[in-house]
Design a protein around this motif. Structure first.
Motif, PDB file in Angstrom:
ATOM      1  N   GLU A  86      34.022  29.666  42.295  1.00  0.00           N
ATOM      2  CA  GLU A  86      33.440  30.094  43.282  1.00  0.00           C
ATOM      3  C   GLU A  86      33.507  31.716  43.293  1.00  0.00           C
ATOM      4  O   GLU A  86      32.839  32.316  43.915  1.00  0.00           O
ATOM      5  CB  GLU A  86      34.060  29.689  44.623  1.00  0.00           C
ATOM      6  N   LEU A  87      34.504  32.255  42.406  1.00  0.00           N
ATOM      7  CA  LEU A  87      34.624  33.695  42.468  1.00  0.00           C
ATOM      8  C   LEU A  87      33.532  34.499  41.410  1.00  0.00           C
ATOM      9  O   LEU A  87      33.081  35.427  41.504  1.00  0.00           O
ATOM     10  CB  LEU A  87      35.949  33.940  41.618  1.00  0.00           C
ATOM     11  N   ASP A  88      32.712  33.440  40.586  1.00  0.00           N
ATOM     12  CA  ASP A  88      31.552  34.028  40.043  1.00  0.00           C
ATOM     13  C   ASP A  88      30.184  33.817  40.810  1.00  0.00           C
ATOM     14  O   ASP A  88      29.235  34.431  40.424  1.00  0.00           O
ATOM     15  CB  ASP A  88      31.405  32.914  38.658  1.00  0.00           C
ATOM     16  N   ASN A  89      30.242  33.149  41.803  1.00  0.00           N
ATOM     17  CA  ASN A  89      29.116  32.968  42.772  1.00  0.00           C
ATOM     18  C   ASN A  89      28.997  34.325  43.365  1.00  0.00           C
ATOM     19  O   ASN A  89      29.900  34.709  44.403  1.00  0.00           O
ATOM     20  CB  ASN A  89      29.394  32.091  43.820  1.00  0.00           C
ATOM     21  N   MET A  90      27.868  35.069  42.922  1.00  0.00           N
ATOM     22  CA  MET A  90      27.899  36.467  43.859  1.00  0.00           C
ATOM     23  C   MET A  90      27.081  36.467  45.266  1.00  0.00           C
ATOM     24  O   MET A  90      27.456  37.558  45.823  1.00  0.00           O
ATOM     25  CB  MET A  90      26.415  37.058  42.947  1.00  0.00           C
ATOM     26  N   ARG A  91      27.046  35.062  45.705  1.00  0.00           N
ATOM     27  CA  ARG A  91      26.492  35.289  47.194  1.00  0.00           C
ATOM     28  C   ARG A  91      25.907  35.834  47.589  1.00  0.00           C
ATOM     29  O   ARG A  91      25.804  36.585  48.808  1.00  0.00           O
ATOM     30  CB  ARG A  91      28.270  35.135  47.916  1.00  0.00           C
ATOM     31  N   GLY A  92      24.537  36.212  46.827  1.00  0.00           N
ATOM     32  CA  GLY A  92      23.615  37.138  47.102  1.00  0.00           C
ATOM     33  C   GLY A  92      23.865  38.536  47.506  1.00  0.00           C
ATOM     34  O   GLY A  92      23.473  39.217  48.043  1.00  0.00           O
ATOM     35  N   GLY A  93      24.992  38.835  46.779  1.00  0.00           N
ATOM     36  CA  GLY A  93      25.544  40.280  47.063  1.00  0.00           C
ATOM     37  C   GLY A  93      26.411  40.552  48.237  1.00  0.00           C
ATOM     38  O   GLY A  93      26.178  41.667  48.689  1.00  0.00           O
ATOM     39  N   ALA A  94      26.714  39.282  48.920  1.00  0.00           N
ATOM     40  CA  ALA A  94      27.192  39.634  50.227  1.00  0.00           C
ATOM     41  C   ALA A  94      28.873  39.386  50.327  1.00  0.00           C
ATOM     42  O   ALA A  94      29.304  39.379  51.503  1.00  0.00           O
ATOM     43  CB  ALA A  94      26.687  38.384  51.037  1.00  0.00           C
ATOM     44  N   TRP A  95      29.499  39.358  49.245  1.00  0.00           N
ATOM     45  CA  TRP A  95      31.123  39.746  49.320  1.00  0.00           C
ATOM     46  C   TRP A  95      31.242  40.834  49.874  1.00  0.00           C
ATOM     47  O   TRP A  95      30.667  41.935  49.889  1.00  0.00           O
ATOM     48  CB  TRP A  95      31.506  39.586  47.751  1.00  0.00           C
ATOM     49  N   PRO A  96      32.569  40.797  50.825  1.00  0.00           N
ATOM     50  CA  PRO A  96      32.968  42.103  51.305  1.00  0.00           C
ATOM     51  C   PRO A  96      33.292  43.081  50.289  1.00  0.00           C
ATOM     52  O   PRO A  96      33.601  42.923  49.328  1.00  0.00           O
ATOM     53  CB  PRO A  96      34.176  41.756  52.329  1.00  0.00           C
ATOM     54  N   ALA A  97      32.946  44.304  50.709  1.00  0.00           N
ATOM     55  CA  ALA A  97      33.071  45.585  49.692  1.00  0.00           C
ATOM     56  C   ALA A  97      34.093  46.555  50.379  1.00  0.00           C
ATOM     57  O   ALA A  97      33.935  47.045  51.334  1.00  0.00           O
ATOM     58  CB  ALA A  97      31.872  46.126  49.325  1.00  0.00           C
ATOM     59  N   THR A  98      34.907  47.048  49.422  1.00  0.00           N
ATOM     60  CA  THR A  98      35.783  48.148  49.973  1.00  0.00           C
ATOM     61  C   THR A  98      34.987  49.424  49.815  1.00  0.00           C
ATOM     62  O   THR A  98      34.139  49.798  48.889  1.00  0.00           O
ATOM     63  CB  THR A  98      36.880  48.374  48.934  1.00  0.00           C
ATOM     64  N   SER A  99      34.737  50.235  50.779  1.00  0.00           N
ATOM     65  CA  SER A  99      34.244  51.711  50.831  1.00  0.00           C
ATOM     66  C   SER A  99      34.932  52.680  50.039  1.00  0.00           C
ATOM     67  O   SER A  99      36.224  52.838  50.438  1.00  0.00           O
ATOM     68  CB  SER A  99      33.924  52.112  52.356  1.00  0.00           C
ATOM     69  N   LEU A 100      34.337  53.299  49.201  1.00  0.00           N
ATOM     70  CA  LEU A 100      35.045  54.380  48.394  1.00  0.00           C
ATOM     71  C   LEU A 100      33.834  55.448  48.016  1.00  0.00           C
ATOM     72  O   LEU A 100      32.757  55.289  48.231  1.00  0.00           O
ATOM     73  CB  LEU A 100      35.570  53.735  46.905  1.00  0.00           C
ATOM     74  N   ARG A 101      34.322  56.877  47.520  1.00  0.00           N
ATOM     75  CA  ARG A 101      33.630  57.653  47.199  1.00  0.00           C
ATOM     76  C   ARG A 101      33.506  57.675  45.522  1.00  0.00           C
ATOM     77  O   ARG A 101      34.563  57.592  45.133  1.00  0.00           O
ATOM     78  CB  ARG A 101      33.744  58.860  47.942  1.00  0.00           C
ATOM     79  N   SER A 193      36.457  43.241  42.153  1.00  0.00           N
ATOM     80  CA  SER A 193      36.500  43.829  43.404  1.00  0.00           C
ATOM     81  C   SER A 193      35.111  44.260  43.603  1.00  0.00           C
ATOM     82  O   SER A 193      34.717  45.120  42.972  1.00  0.00           O
ATOM     83  CB  SER A 193      37.728  44.782  43.423  1.00  0.00           C
ATOM     84  N   ASP A 194      34.630  43.865  44.804  1.00  0.00           N
ATOM     85  CA  ASP A 194      33.186  44.678  45.155  1.00  0.00           C
ATOM     86  C   ASP A 194      33.702  46.023  45.930  1.00  0.00           C
ATOM     87  O   ASP A 194      34.526  45.940  46.722  1.00  0.00           O
ATOM     88  CB  ASP A 194      32.653  43.505  46.105  1.00  0.00           C
ATOM     89  N   VAL A 195      32.903  46.955  45.460  1.00  0.00           N
ATOM     90  CA  VAL A 195      32.883  48.177  46.257  1.00  0.00           C
ATOM     91  C   VAL A 195      31.623  48.903  46.659  1.00  0.00           C
ATOM     92  O   VAL A 195      30.512  48.505  46.194  1.00  0.00           O
ATOM     93  CB  VAL A 195      33.730  49.125  45.176  1.00  0.00           C
ATOM     94  N   GLN A 196      31.612  49.630  47.593  1.00  0.00           N
ATOM     95  CA  GLN A 196      30.345  50.233  48.178  1.00  0.00           C
ATOM     96  C   GLN A 196      30.824  51.812  47.835  1.00  0.00           C
ATOM     97  O   GLN A 196      31.588  52.406  48.752  1.00  0.00           O
ATOM     98  CB  GLN A 196      30.150  49.885  49.613  1.00  0.00           C
ATOM     99  N   LEU A 197      29.942  52.314  47.115  1.00  0.00           N
ATOM    100  CA  LEU A 197      30.490  53.807  46.555  1.00  0.00           C
ATOM    101  C   LEU A 197      29.399  54.889  47.434  1.00  0.00           C
ATOM    102  O   LEU A 197      28.164  54.600  47.616  1.00  0.00           O
ATOM    103  CB  LEU A 197      30.037  54.064  45.314  1.00  0.00           C
ATOM    104  N   GLY A 198      30.019  55.628  48.350  1.00  0.00           N
ATOM    105  CA  GLY A 198      29.068  56.716  48.952  1.00  0.00           C
ATOM    106  C   GLY A 198      28.872  57.877  48.226  1.00  0.00           C
ATOM    107  O   GLY A 198      29.550  58.049  47.080  1.00  0.00           O
TER     108      GLY A 198
END
Length: 198
Positions: A86-101, A193-198
């Motif tokens: 299940e960790l390899d299932n990308m879930r359509g890019g919908a894993w919760p992501a940590t916001s970072l810069r 770890s999924d991240v969202q980079l600003g």
């Protein structure tokens, strides 16, 4: 007859003790908590339908030697362990992501339930333009780690912190693959770890 039953029950009890002593969470070790890893999200029940990983997030242990060896492409987040697929299932890019810069200083944190003598910790990030809906491959990652912390056989602490820097010039959704190489075994631990980079 009674003697046979008692002997049989004793043998069954010894078999169960052996099973529990050699399997399951006895081999537990560690996972990243900052940025939060997929296995930690499953363990906290922030993400549902995770299968077995929700009960043992510290057990994503595969062959070391990444990137030349280790889990096969498409199975990097699970460490190549089928029951943690299940960790390899990308879930359509919908894993919760940590916001970072991009370019910010950041403390990468591992929670080690069972510390081991360690060769190194190394961290990889996805390339610009990677597909967050496709299974993670080596080709989707930058070829060199952006952070490597050498231990040379030393023992890390249960809460291990690695100060580093988020790679500059990146934006949008990315994935960080953290790898912990054990010193005196052929194995390593993997965390995505999924991240969202600003």
């Amino acid at each position: 007859m009674r003697r046979k039953i008692v002997t049989g029950l004793t043998a069954l009890g010894l078999s169960c003790i052996t099973l529990f002593a050699t399997g399951g969470s006895a081999s537990s070790h560690g996972q990243t908590t900052a940025p939060v890893s997929r296995q930690q999200l499953c363990y906290q029940h922030t993400v549902r339908n995770c299968g077995q990983i929700q009960w043992e997030p510290w057990s994503v242990e595969g062959q070391k030697g990444f990137p030349t060896r280790g889990p096969a492409d498409g199975h990097l987040c699970s460490g190549g362990i089928g029951r943690f697929g299940e960790l390899d299932n990308m879930r359509g890019g919908a894993w919760p992501a940590t916001s970072l810069r991009s370019g910010q200083s950041y403390d990468f944190v591992w929670r080690l339930d069972t510390p081991h003598a360690t060769s190194k910790f190394h961290y990889y990030i996805t390339r610009d333009g990677w597909d967050p809906t496709a299974p993670l491959t080596r080709a989707a990652l930058e070829p060199a780690p952006f952070l490597t912390v050498q231990y040379g056989g030393r023992m890390p602490t249960r809460s291990t912190i690695h100060p580093g820097t988020i790679p500059a010039g990146k934006s949008g959704r990315h994935l960080i693959l953290a790898v912990w190489d054990v010193y005196d075994t052929a194995n390593a631990f993997y965390a995505c770890s999924d991240v969202q980079l600003g």
